[in-house]
Design an enzyme around this catalytic site. Structure first.
Site, PDB file in Angstrom:
ATOM      1  N   TYR A 221      19.457  15.869 -64.605  1.00  0.00           N
ATOM      2  CA  TYR A 221      18.067  15.699 -64.136  1.00  0.00           C
ATOM      3  C   TYR A 221      17.310  17.011 -64.285  1.00  0.00           C
ATOM      4  O   TYR A 221      16.210  17.061 -64.854  1.00  0.00           O
ATOM      5  CB  TYR A 221      18.051  15.233 -62.671  1.00  0.00           C
ATOM      6  CG  TYR A 221      16.719  15.436 -61.976  1.00  0.00           C
ATOM      7  CD1 TYR A 221      15.611  14.677 -62.325  1.00  0.00           C
ATOM      8  CD2 TYR A 221      16.570  16.396 -60.969  1.00  0.00           C
ATOM      9  CE1 TYR A 221      14.378  14.871 -61.700  1.00  0.00           C
ATOM     10  CE2 TYR A 221      15.348  16.590 -60.340  1.00  0.00           C
ATOM     11  CZ  TYR A 221      14.260  15.827 -60.706  1.00  0.00           C
ATOM     12  OH  TYR A 221      13.043  16.027 -60.093  1.00  0.00           O
TER      13      TYR A 221
ATOM     14  N   LYS B 135      14.017  17.973 -66.630  1.00  0.00           N
ATOM     15  CA  LYS B 135      12.743  18.465 -66.098  1.00  0.00           C
ATOM     16  C   LYS B 135      12.424  19.847 -66.698  1.00  0.00           C
ATOM     17  O   LYS B 135      11.276  20.133 -67.030  1.00  0.00           O
ATOM     18  CB  LYS B 135      12.784  18.558 -64.567  1.00  0.00           C
ATOM     19  CG  LYS B 135      12.813  17.229 -63.842  1.00  0.00           C
ATOM     20  CD  LYS B 135      11.580  16.372 -64.045  1.00  0.00           C
ATOM     21  CE  LYS B 135      10.355  16.901 -63.357  1.00  0.00           C
ATOM     22  NZ  LYS B 135       9.197  15.948 -63.474  1.00  0.00           N
TER      23      LYS B 135
ATOM     24  N   THR C 277       9.906  20.381 -60.591  1.00  0.00           N
ATOM     25  CA  THR C 277      10.815  20.562 -59.454  1.00  0.00           C
ATOM     26  C   THR C 277      11.365  21.985 -59.400  1.00  0.00           C
ATOM     27  O   THR C 277      11.465  22.668 -60.427  1.00  0.00           O
ATOM     28  CB  THR C 277      11.988  19.565 -59.586  1.00  0.00           C
ATOM     29  OG1 THR C 277      12.983  19.886 -58.619  1.00  0.00           O
ATOM     30  CG2 THR C 277      12.640  19.624 -60.962  1.00  0.00           C
ATOM     31  N   ASP C 278      11.814  22.379 -58.212  1.00  0.00           N
ATOM     32  CA  ASP C 278      12.467  23.695 -58.087  1.00  0.00           C
ATOM     33  C   ASP C 278      13.856  23.700 -58.735  1.00  0.00           C
ATOM     34  O   ASP C 278      14.429  24.763 -58.968  1.00  0.00           O
ATOM     35  CB  ASP C 278      12.567  24.119 -56.611  1.00  0.00           C
ATOM     36  CG  ASP C 278      13.342  23.149 -55.731  1.00  0.00           C
ATOM     37  OD1 ASP C 278      13.807  22.102 -56.236  1.00  0.00           O
ATOM     38  OD2 ASP C 278      13.484  23.438 -54.517  1.00  0.00           O
ATOM     39  N   GLU C 279      14.384  22.501 -59.040  1.00  0.00           N
ATOM     40  CA  GLU C 279      15.752  22.447 -59.582  1.00  0.00           C
ATOM     41  C   GLU C 279      15.859  23.076 -60.974  1.00  0.00           C
ATOM     42  O   GLU C 279      16.959  23.365 -61.437  1.00  0.00           O
ATOM     43  CB  GLU C 279      16.261  21.001 -59.612  1.00  0.00           C
ATOM     44  CG  GLU C 279      16.312  20.390 -58.228  1.00  0.00           C
ATOM     45  CD  GLU C 279      17.184  19.144 -58.123  1.00  0.00           C
ATOM     46  OE1 GLU C 279      17.993  18.894 -59.023  1.00  0.00           O
ATOM     47  OE2 GLU C 279      17.043  18.430 -57.113  1.00  0.00           O
TER      48      GLU C 279
HETATM   49  P1  NAD Z   1      10.155   8.464 -57.817  1.00  0.00           P
HETATM   50  O1  NAD Z   1      11.452   8.203 -58.496  1.00  0.00           O
HETATM   51  O2  NAD Z   1       9.932   8.005 -56.427  1.00  0.00           O
HETATM   52  O3  NAD Z   1       8.979   7.847 -58.686  1.00  0.00           O
HETATM   53  C1  NAD Z   1       8.917   7.942 -60.098  1.00  0.00           C
HETATM   54  C2  NAD Z   1       7.874   6.958 -60.590  1.00  0.00           C
HETATM   55  O4  NAD Z   1       7.809   7.051 -62.015  1.00  0.00           O
HETATM   56  C3  NAD Z   1       8.215   5.495 -60.247  1.00  0.00           C
HETATM   57  O5  NAD Z   1       7.076   4.848 -59.726  1.00  0.00           O
HETATM   58  C4  NAD Z   1       8.623   4.901 -61.589  1.00  0.00           C
HETATM   59  O6  NAD Z   1       8.319   3.513 -61.697  1.00  0.00           O
HETATM   60  C5  NAD Z   1       7.772   5.744 -62.545  1.00  0.00           C
HETATM   61  N1  NAD Z   1       8.337   5.776 -63.909  1.00  0.00           N
HETATM   62  C6  NAD Z   1       9.627   6.015 -64.259  1.00  0.00           C
HETATM   63  N2  NAD Z   1       9.757   5.947 -65.596  1.00  0.00           N
HETATM   64  C7  NAD Z   1       8.512   5.679 -66.102  1.00  0.00           C
HETATM   65  C8  NAD Z   1       7.992   5.517 -67.407  1.00  0.00           C
HETATM   66  N3  NAD Z   1       8.785   5.603 -68.487  1.00  0.00           N
HETATM   67  N4  NAD Z   1       6.673   5.259 -67.571  1.00  0.00           N
HETATM   68  C9  NAD Z   1       5.857   5.161 -66.476  1.00  0.00           C
HETATM   69  N5  NAD Z   1       6.293   5.298 -65.214  1.00  0.00           N
HETATM   70  C10 NAD Z   1       7.603   5.566 -65.016  1.00  0.00           C
HETATM   71  O7  NAD Z   1       9.920  10.023 -57.949  1.00  0.00           O
HETATM   72  P2  NAD Z   1       9.262  11.050 -56.914  1.00  0.00           P
HETATM   73  O8  NAD Z   1      10.299  11.509 -56.000  1.00  0.00           O
HETATM   74  O9  NAD Z   1       8.000  10.506 -56.419  1.00  0.00           O
HETATM   75  O10 NAD Z   1       8.949  12.252 -57.930  1.00  0.00           O
HETATM   76  C11 NAD Z   1       7.728  12.284 -58.663  1.00  0.00           C
HETATM   77  C12 NAD Z   1       7.704  13.526 -59.544  1.00  0.00           C
HETATM   78  O11 NAD Z   1       7.833  14.678 -58.723  1.00  0.00           O
HETATM   79  C13 NAD Z   1       8.867  13.584 -60.531  1.00  0.00           C
HETATM   80  O12 NAD Z   1       8.376  14.131 -61.732  1.00  0.00           O
HETATM   81  C14 NAD Z   1       9.875  14.510 -59.878  1.00  0.00           C
HETATM   82  O13 NAD Z   1      10.640  15.170 -60.842  1.00  0.00           O
HETATM   83  C15 NAD Z   1       8.955  15.462 -59.143  1.00  0.00           C
HETATM   84  N6  NAD Z   1       9.515  16.074 -57.910  1.00  0.00           N
HETATM   85  C16 NAD Z   1      10.107  15.304 -56.939  1.00  0.00           C
HETATM   86  C17 NAD Z   1      10.569  15.908 -55.764  1.00  0.00           C
HETATM   87  C18 NAD Z   1      11.187  15.105 -54.656  1.00  0.00           C
HETATM   88  O14 NAD Z   1      11.686  15.686 -53.690  1.00  0.00           O
HETATM   89  N7  NAD Z   1      11.202  13.792 -54.693  1.00  0.00           N
HETATM   90  C19 NAD Z   1      10.422  17.284 -55.605  1.00  0.00           C
HETATM   91  C20 NAD Z   1       9.828  18.036 -56.619  1.00  0.00           C
HETATM   92  C21 NAD Z   1       9.358  17.425 -57.757  1.00  0.00           C
HETATM   93  O1  DAU Z   2      14.499  20.001 -55.004  1.00  0.00           O
HETATM   94  C1  DAU Z   2      13.660  18.999 -55.469  1.00  0.00           C
HETATM   95  C2  DAU Z   2      14.473  17.764 -55.801  1.00  0.00           C
HETATM   96  O2  DAU Z   2      14.891  17.198 -54.567  1.00  0.00           O
HETATM   97  C3  DAU Z   2      13.693  16.744 -56.623  1.00  0.00           C
HETATM   98  O3  DAU Z   2      13.371  17.303 -57.867  1.00  0.00           O
HETATM   99  C4  DAU Z   2      14.529  15.473 -56.820  1.00  0.00           C
HETATM  100  O4  DAU Z   2      13.767  14.508 -57.512  1.00  0.00           O
HETATM  101  C5  DAU Z   2      14.913  14.945 -55.463  1.00  0.00           C
HETATM  102  O5  DAU Z   2      15.728  13.796 -55.604  1.00  0.00           O
HETATM  103  C6  DAU Z   2      15.644  16.007 -54.639  1.00  0.00           C
HETATM  104  O6  DAU Z   2      16.943  16.275 -55.190  1.00  0.00           O
HETATM  105  P1  DAU Z   2      18.261  16.425 -54.262  1.00  0.00           P
HETATM  106  O7  DAU Z   2      19.444  16.133 -55.081  1.00  0.00           O
HETATM  107  O8  DAU Z   2      18.231  17.705 -53.520  1.00  0.00           O
HETATM  108  O9  DAU Z   2      17.956  15.225 -53.203  1.00  0.00           O
HETATM  109  P2  DAU Z   2      18.915  14.121 -52.538  1.00  0.00           P
HETATM  110  O10 DAU Z   2      18.109  13.455 -51.472  1.00  0.00           O
HETATM  111  O11 DAU Z   2      19.558  13.268 -53.559  1.00  0.00           O
HETATM  112  O12 DAU Z   2      20.038  14.994 -51.849  1.00  0.00           O
HETATM  113  C7  DAU Z   2      19.739  15.980 -50.863  1.00  0.00           C
HETATM  114  C8  DAU Z   2      21.022  16.673 -50.489  1.00  0.00           C
HETATM  115  O13 DAU Z   2      21.852  15.754 -49.766  1.00  0.00           O
HETATM  116  C9  DAU Z   2      21.861  17.116 -51.674  1.00  0.00           C
HETATM  117  O14 DAU Z   2      22.503  18.337 -51.353  1.00  0.00           O
HETATM  118  C10 DAU Z   2      22.898  16.016 -51.840  1.00  0.00           C
HETATM  119  C11 DAU Z   2      23.105  15.544 -50.423  1.00  0.00           C
HETATM  120  N1  DAU Z   2      23.425  14.104 -50.265  1.00  0.00           N
HETATM  121  C12 DAU Z   2      22.613  13.200 -50.876  1.00  0.00           C
HETATM  122  C13 DAU Z   2      22.846  11.836 -50.748  1.00  0.00           C
HETATM  123  C14 DAU Z   2      21.956  10.827 -51.437  1.00  0.00           C
HETATM  124  C15 DAU Z   2      24.488  13.699 -49.469  1.00  0.00           C
HETATM  125  O15 DAU Z   2      25.217  14.521 -48.890  1.00  0.00           O
HETATM  126  N2  DAU Z   2      24.729  12.362 -49.323  1.00  0.00           N
HETATM  127  C16 DAU Z   2      23.949  11.406 -49.939  1.00  0.00           C
HETATM  128  O16 DAU Z   2      24.223  10.189 -49.787  1.00  0.00           O
END
Ligand code: NAD
Ligand code: DAU
Length: 349
Positions: free
Chosen positions: A156, A160, A131-133
């Protein structure tokens, strides 16, 4: 012949990645290992679950013996590692599970890959999705580049970042062939409705309050999830071993502006009067340590491999809204635990 272990393939980004690989590469074997936590769901993959090049295994990336068996049985020669705990708010409440899954789970997977491949690293790849975080937070200017120093600020992000360090350490120390990509915020179908965009769509439909953290001025760089899956595909096939690639949407939005856009569009689709749902906005206590702004510079990926986002945000958001409106039963099912029943019926377990 590629035998790819995809971890976390039943989650949001994982399911899009698995679908793309299964459909586009019939000669590959795609083995999806997922623990099916609250965030993972087999409904996400029901369209491809019968394909002959696809295998699902329910299991934990922390289970050493299971991983050894999978590598052996399926002759795994590539890993695309997405399994993780992914929600920042949950990491603030319970950081330990983030360390267990994201750090120890990744380490376990690295260890099994190294041992199973037994120093024969030709045509092997361990591709870690991050992730970019990990880079921290930006002020109003600047971008995260691949060389930006790590400065994770939430539990988180710290977990990562730690997993990224272990992946690089295995590349450096044991010469394990690794690639890492760091992506910005994804949106699209099959995202668990605890994240901002699906939560808002759902609440606007249901006329429930929309919690906006702080003043809603934090900025995120949004990328359509299918574009992330395409980037993963291209990096997997054409990325250089040892390299890191940033993936982003060139698409920054203040949260409050995203929320207003969603209100406008969902109300329009539902035939409501303009502005009907604005009354649902509730400014609530800010997220602890809330990162102000993320913005990715994805120039390297564009210049070296030619990837760029295919969709403009307006188009992606419209597709996403339509998907959620047409699949409200999915939201009910994934939030109700009903999918456990589906899993038992489907796999007779
Ligand atoms: P998600 O939470 O939707 O999915 C995570 C998956 O991992 C789920 O299917 C869960 O069952 C599985 N999992 C959790 N613990 C496990 C374990 N111990 N063994 C096997 N499986 C397990 O997550 P996502 O949003 O699809 O993110 C996927 C990946 O991409 C993550 O590594 C996250 O850090 C990264 N990422 C997410 C975002 C985003 O915006 N969602 C952005 C950048 C990077
Ligand atoms: O940048 C990549 C990341 O983006 C991924 O690595 C994470 O897995 C993914 O969850 C996401 O993280 P954020 O914290 O940015 O996403 P989230 O959807 O939780 O929140 C987006 C923005 O909105 C953040 O600034 C918090 C705000 N927010 C979120 C929720 C859930 C609200 O204001 N209200 C809310 O109820």
């Amino acid at each position: 012949m590629k035998n790819i272990l995809v971890t976390g393939g039943a989650g949001f980004i994982g399911s899009h990645t698995v679908r793309l690989l299964v459909n586009n590469y019939p000669s590959y074997r795609i083995v999806n290992l997922d623990l099916l936590t609250y965030a993972g769901n087999l409904y996400n993959l029901s369209d491809i679950e019968k394909k002959s090049n696809y295998t699902f295994i329910k299991g934990d990336i922390n289970d050493y013996q299971l991983l050894v068996t999978i590598f052996d049985k399926y002759d795994i020669n590539s890993v695309i590692h997405l399994a993780a705990e992914s929600h920042v708010d949950r990491s603030i409440k319970d950081p330990l599970i983030f360390a267990k899954t994201n750090i120890l789970g990744t380490l376990n997977l690295l260890q099994v890959a190294k041992e199973s491949w037994n120093n024969d690293f030709e045509d092997k790849l361990f591709y870690h999705i991050s992730t970019d975080e990990v880079y921290g937070a930006l002020s109003d200017t600047g971008f995260f580049e691949e060389t930006t120093p790590y400065n994770p600020k939430s539990p988180y992000a710290a977990s990562k970042a730690s997993s990224d360090h272990f992946v690089r350490a295995f590349g450096n120390t044991y010469k394990l062939p690794i690639i890492i990509s760091n992506c910005s915020n994804n949106y699209g179908s099959y995202q668990f409705p605890e994240k901002l965009i699906p939560l808002c769509i759902h609440n606007i439909c249901q006329q429930r309050e929309i919690p906006v953290y702080g003043k809603g001025e934090n900025i995120r760089d949004w990328l359509y999830v299918e574009d992330h899956a395409k980037a993963i595909d291209i990096i997997f096939h054409e990325g250089k071993v040892g390299e890191t690639y940033n993936i982003g949407g060139w698409n920054e939005w203040k949260n409050i502006d995203v929320i207003k856009l969603l209100i406008d569009k969902v109300d329009t689709y539902l035939g409501r009067k303009k502005g009907t749902s604005e009354k649902l906005i509730r400014f609530v206590k800010d997220r602890a340590g809330h990162d102000y702004r993320y913005a990715i510079d994805a120039t390297k990926l564009n210049k070296e491999i030619g990837w760029k986002p295919s969709l403009q945000f307006e188009e992606g958001i419209e597709k996403t809204i339509k998907w959620y409106l047409n699949n409200q039963d999915w939201v009910t099912k994934v939030t109700s635990g009903d999918y456990q029943k589906y899993y038992e019926e489907m796999y007779k377990l």
